[in-house]
Design a protein around this motif. Sequence first.
Motif, PDB file in Angstrom:
ATOM      1  N   PHE A   9       0.840  -1.197   0.000  1.00  0.00           N
ATOM      2  CA  PHE A   9       0.000   0.000   0.000  1.00  0.00           C
ATOM      3  C   PHE A   9       0.882   1.257   0.000  1.00  0.00           C
ATOM      4  CE2 PHE A   9      -2.470  -3.494   1.460  1.00  0.00           C
ATOM      5  CZ  PHE A   9      -3.744  -3.271   0.981  1.00  0.00           C
ATOM      6  N   ILE A  10       1.975   1.189   0.744  1.00  0.00           N
ATOM      7  CA  ILE A  10       2.923   2.317   0.756  1.00  0.00           C
ATOM      8  C   ILE A  10       3.531   2.496  -0.638  1.00  0.00           C
ATOM      9  CG2 ILE A  10       5.128   3.131   1.716  1.00  0.00           C
ATOM     10  CD1 ILE A  10       4.328   1.577   4.323  1.00  0.00           C
ATOM     11  N   LYS A  11       3.863   1.363  -1.280  1.00  0.00           N
ATOM     12  CA  LYS A  11       4.446   1.439  -2.634  1.00  0.00           C
ATOM     13  C   LYS A  11       3.455   2.045  -3.632  1.00  0.00           C
ATOM     14  CE  LYS A  11       7.642  -2.447  -2.164  1.00  0.00           C
ATOM     15  NZ  LYS A  11       7.593  -3.913  -2.241  1.00  0.00           N
ATOM     16  N   ILE A  12       2.189   1.657  -3.535  1.00  0.00           N
ATOM     17  CA  ILE A  12       1.181   2.212  -4.453  1.00  0.00           C
ATOM     18  C   ILE A  12       1.061   3.718  -4.224  1.00  0.00           C
ATOM     19  CG2 ILE A  12      -1.279   2.217  -5.069  1.00  0.00           C
ATOM     20  CD1 ILE A  12      -1.295  -0.790  -4.128  1.00  0.00           C
ATOM     21  N   LYS A  13       1.045   4.113  -2.980  1.00  0.00           N
ATOM     22  CA  LYS A  13       0.975   5.545  -2.643  1.00  0.00           C
ATOM     23  C   LYS A  13       2.157   6.300  -3.271  1.00  0.00           C
ATOM     24  CE  LYS A  13       1.503   8.681   1.285  1.00  0.00           C
ATOM     25  NZ  LYS A  13       1.464   8.900   2.717  1.00  0.00           N
ATOM     26  N   GLU A  14       3.352   5.737  -3.134  1.00  0.00           N
ATOM     27  CA  GLU A  14       4.547   6.392  -3.682  1.00  0.00           C
ATOM     28  C   GLU A  14       4.495   6.460  -5.211  1.00  0.00           C
ATOM     29  OE1 GLU A  14       7.577   5.158  -0.017  1.00  0.00           O
ATOM     30  OE2 GLU A  14       7.596   4.007  -1.887  1.00  0.00           O
ATOM     31  N   MET A  15       3.964   5.390  -5.830  1.00  0.00           N
ATOM     32  CA  MET A  15       3.848   5.391  -7.297  1.00  0.00           C
ATOM     33  C   MET A  15       2.916   6.503  -7.775  1.00  0.00           C
ATOM     34  SD  MET A  15       3.427   1.352  -8.189  1.00  0.00           S
ATOM     35  CE  MET A  15       4.824   0.217  -8.132  1.00  0.00           C
ATOM     36  N   ILE A  16       1.802   6.674  -7.080  1.00  0.00           N
ATOM     37  CA  ILE A  16       0.834   7.709  -7.478  1.00  0.00           C
ATOM     38  C   ILE A  16       1.468   9.089  -7.294  1.00  0.00           C
ATOM     39  CG2 ILE A  16      -1.421   8.744  -6.994  1.00  0.00           C
ATOM     40  CD1 ILE A  16      -2.308   5.966  -5.953  1.00  0.00           C
ATOM     41  N   GLN A  17       2.164   9.273  -6.175  1.00  0.00           N
ATOM     42  CA  GLN A  17       2.779  10.583  -5.911  1.00  0.00           C
ATOM     43  C   GLN A  17       3.911  10.878  -6.889  1.00  0.00           C
ATOM     44  OE1 GLN A  17       3.460  10.033  -1.678  1.00  0.00           O
ATOM     45  NE2 GLN A  17       1.802  11.476  -1.225  1.00  0.00           N
ATOM     46  N   ALA A  18       4.641   9.836  -7.298  1.00  0.00           N
ATOM     47  CA  ALA A  18       5.729  10.032  -8.265  1.00  0.00           C
ATOM     48  C   ALA A  18       5.156  10.440  -9.618  1.00  0.00           C
ATOM     49  CB  ALA A  18       6.549   8.751  -8.390  1.00  0.00           C
ATOM     50  N   GLU A  19       3.970   9.954  -9.901  1.00  0.00           N
ATOM     51  CA  GLU A  19       3.315  10.227 -11.185  1.00  0.00           C
ATOM     52  C   GLU A  19       2.834  11.673 -11.264  1.00  0.00           C
ATOM     53  OE1 GLU A  19       2.320   9.121 -14.886  1.00  0.00           O
ATOM     54  OE2 GLU A  19       3.249   7.802 -13.399  1.00  0.00           O
ATOM     55  N   SER A  20       2.313  12.158 -10.163  1.00  0.00           N
ATOM     56  CA  SER A  20       1.744  13.505 -10.202  1.00  0.00           C
ATOM     57  C   SER A  20       1.721  14.149  -8.823  1.00  0.00           C
ATOM     58  CB  SER A  20       0.319  13.450 -10.756  1.00  0.00           C
ATOM     59  OG  SER A  20      -0.298  14.706 -10.558  1.00  0.00           O
ATOM     60  N   ALA A  21       2.329  15.334  -8.751  1.00  0.00           N
ATOM     61  CA  ALA A  21       2.324  16.081  -7.490  1.00  0.00           C
ATOM     62  C   ALA A  21       0.952  16.708  -7.235  1.00  0.00           C
ATOM     63  CB  ALA A  21       3.399  17.157  -7.516  1.00  0.00           C
ATOM     64  N   ALA A  22       0.062  16.594  -8.222  1.00  0.00           N
ATOM     65  CA  ALA A  22      -1.271  17.186  -8.064  1.00  0.00           C
ATOM     66  C   ALA A  22      -2.113  16.405  -7.058  1.00  0.00           C
ATOM     67  CB  ALA A  22      -2.001  17.227  -9.402  1.00  0.00           C
ATOM     68  N   TYR A  23      -1.684  15.182  -6.762  1.00  0.00           N
ATOM     69  CA  TYR A  23      -2.476  14.355  -5.852  1.00  0.00           C
ATOM     70  C   TYR A  23      -1.871  14.321  -4.453  1.00  0.00           C
ATOM     71  CZ  TYR A  23      -4.713  12.455 -10.017  1.00  0.00           C
ATOM     72  OH  TYR A  23      -5.397  12.299 -11.187  1.00  0.00           O
ATOM     73  N   ARG A  24      -2.696  14.573  -3.484  1.00  0.00           N
ATOM     74  CA  ARG A  24      -2.347  14.222  -2.113  1.00  0.00           C
ATOM     75  C   ARG A  24      -2.858  12.801  -1.917  1.00  0.00           C
ATOM     76  NH1 ARG A  24      -2.161  16.853   2.988  1.00  0.00           N
ATOM     77  NH2 ARG A  24      -2.163  15.250   4.606  1.00  0.00           N
ATOM     78  N   VAL A  25      -2.026  11.912  -1.440  1.00  0.00           N
ATOM     79  CA  VAL A  25      -2.427  10.513  -1.280  1.00  0.00           C
ATOM     80  C   VAL A  25      -2.214  10.071   0.159  1.00  0.00           C
ATOM     81  CG1 VAL A  25      -2.192   8.177  -2.203  1.00  0.00           C
ATOM     82  CG2 VAL A  25      -1.555  10.123  -3.625  1.00  0.00           C
ATOM     83  N   GLU A  26      -3.217   9.449   0.726  1.00  0.00           N
ATOM     84  CA  GLU A  26      -3.118   8.937   2.089  1.00  0.00           C
ATOM     85  C   GLU A  26      -3.616   7.495   2.157  1.00  0.00           C
ATOM     86  OE1 GLU A  26      -1.673  10.314   4.619  1.00  0.00           O
ATOM     87  OE2 GLU A  26      -1.338  12.275   3.688  1.00  0.00           O
ATOM     88  N   LEU A  27      -3.099   6.771   3.129  1.00  0.00           N
ATOM     89  CA  LEU A  27      -3.571   5.399   3.378  1.00  0.00           C
ATOM     90  C   LEU A  27      -4.560   5.397   4.539  1.00  0.00           C
ATOM     91  CD1 LEU A  27      -0.200   3.385   3.288  1.00  0.00           C
ATOM     92  CD2 LEU A  27      -1.718   3.998   1.388  1.00  0.00           C
ATOM     93  N   SER A  28      -5.504   4.472   4.497  1.00  0.00           N
ATOM     94  CA  SER A  28      -6.423   4.291   5.627  1.00  0.00           C
ATOM     95  C   SER A  28      -6.808   2.820   5.702  1.00  0.00           C
ATOM     96  CB  SER A  28      -7.674   5.162   5.451  1.00  0.00           C
ATOM     97  OG  SER A  28      -8.450   4.686   4.364  1.00  0.00           O
ATOM     98  N   PHE A  29      -7.279   2.404   6.874  1.00  0.00           N
ATOM     99  CA  PHE A  29      -7.535   0.978   7.080  1.00  0.00           C
ATOM    100  C   PHE A  29      -8.858   0.728   7.795  1.00  0.00           C
ATOM    101  CE2 PHE A  29      -3.027   1.818   6.786  1.00  0.00           C
ATOM    102  CZ  PHE A  29      -2.672   0.964   5.759  1.00  0.00           C
ATOM    103  N   LEU A  30      -9.439  -0.414   7.471  1.00  0.00           N
ATOM    104  CA  LEU A  30     -10.717  -0.788   8.080  1.00  0.00           C
ATOM    105  C   LEU A  30     -10.530  -1.232   9.528  1.00  0.00           C
ATOM    106  CD1 LEU A  30     -13.765  -1.465   7.797  1.00  0.00           C
ATOM    107  CD2 LEU A  30     -13.069  -3.750   7.034  1.00  0.00           C
ATOM    108  N   ASP A  36     -19.738  -2.598   5.172  1.00  0.00           N
ATOM    109  CA  ASP A  36     -18.965  -1.724   6.076  1.00  0.00           C
ATOM    110  C   ASP A  36     -18.546  -0.431   5.381  1.00  0.00           C
ATOM    111  OD1 ASP A  36     -19.158  -3.900   7.757  1.00  0.00           O
ATOM    112  OD2 ASP A  36     -17.111  -4.605   7.402  1.00  0.00           O
ATOM    113  N   PHE A  37     -17.990  -0.572   4.176  1.00  0.00           N
ATOM    114  CA  PHE A  37     -17.419   0.599   3.496  1.00  0.00           C
ATOM    115  C   PHE A  37     -18.463   1.684   3.191  1.00  0.00           C
ATOM    116  CE2 PHE A  37     -15.863   2.355  -0.708  1.00  0.00           C
ATOM    117  CZ  PHE A  37     -15.007   3.283  -0.134  1.00  0.00           C
TER     118      PHE A  37
END
Lengths: 123, 123
Positions: B25-46, B84-85
């Motif tokens: 999940f951390i890697k996916i977050k980093e990939m999205i941020q590397a692609e575009s600084a326009a996105y703020r990306v955060e992780l969350s959990f159930l 739940d979601f």
Amino acid sequence: MSNSSRKAIVLFGHGARDERWKEPFIKIKEMIQAESAAYRVELSFLELMSPSLPEVIDQLVLEAYSDIEVIPVFLGQGGHIRKDFPAILDECQKKHPGLRLSAKPAVGENLGVLQAIAKYCTN
Amino acid sequence: MSNSSRKAIVLFGHGARDERWKEPFIKIKEMIQAESAAYRVELSFLELMSPSLPEVIDQLVLEAYSDIEVIPVFLGQGGHIRKDFPAILDECQKKHPGLRLSAKPAVGENLGVLQAIAKYCTN
């Protein structure tokens, strides 16, 4: 071609109470089979769904498959993949000592899979 | 550029006891941020890990984000995604009525993601 010269792939998922949970797993199975008839592909589950991984391996051995690769279709690697999965594999190998039984890292370890998820997130 | 004109993406995962579970999940977050600084990306959990989805949304609203998209990083859609979601999202929307809060289908519904998994299985 006898089964003993064919490779079987077993997708291993967590399982859930809702039968619809397994739909993506069925689609992945169909994609692999559409790609190549050389693969026998089966689904298996850790809990809440059947068949279990040992049940599938027993059946494939009965059908004379001698080379089985298990792919854990889990994104994160927690206790299920680090503890439960190796223990189950170990039991299966002990039950079928002549079987070539191998396992890939969980799909969440694969860069291509993570890139596809990242791409989906921003599409 | 004010935060209110920036979009935030929140990845929503199941969570697990083992901290290493969240590595993909951390890697996916980093990939999205590397692609575009326009996105703020955060992780969350159930469950079993923090922060929760409501905690992340509260924080982003505090930081003046007004457009938040949640992506359930689940392969199968069982009770967690079907019940739940939506209930959690609904609570968050009620708490922040002016927020543009949206959700994508779970990643396991995306053909590109399933194809990447199928490709990994036969490589």
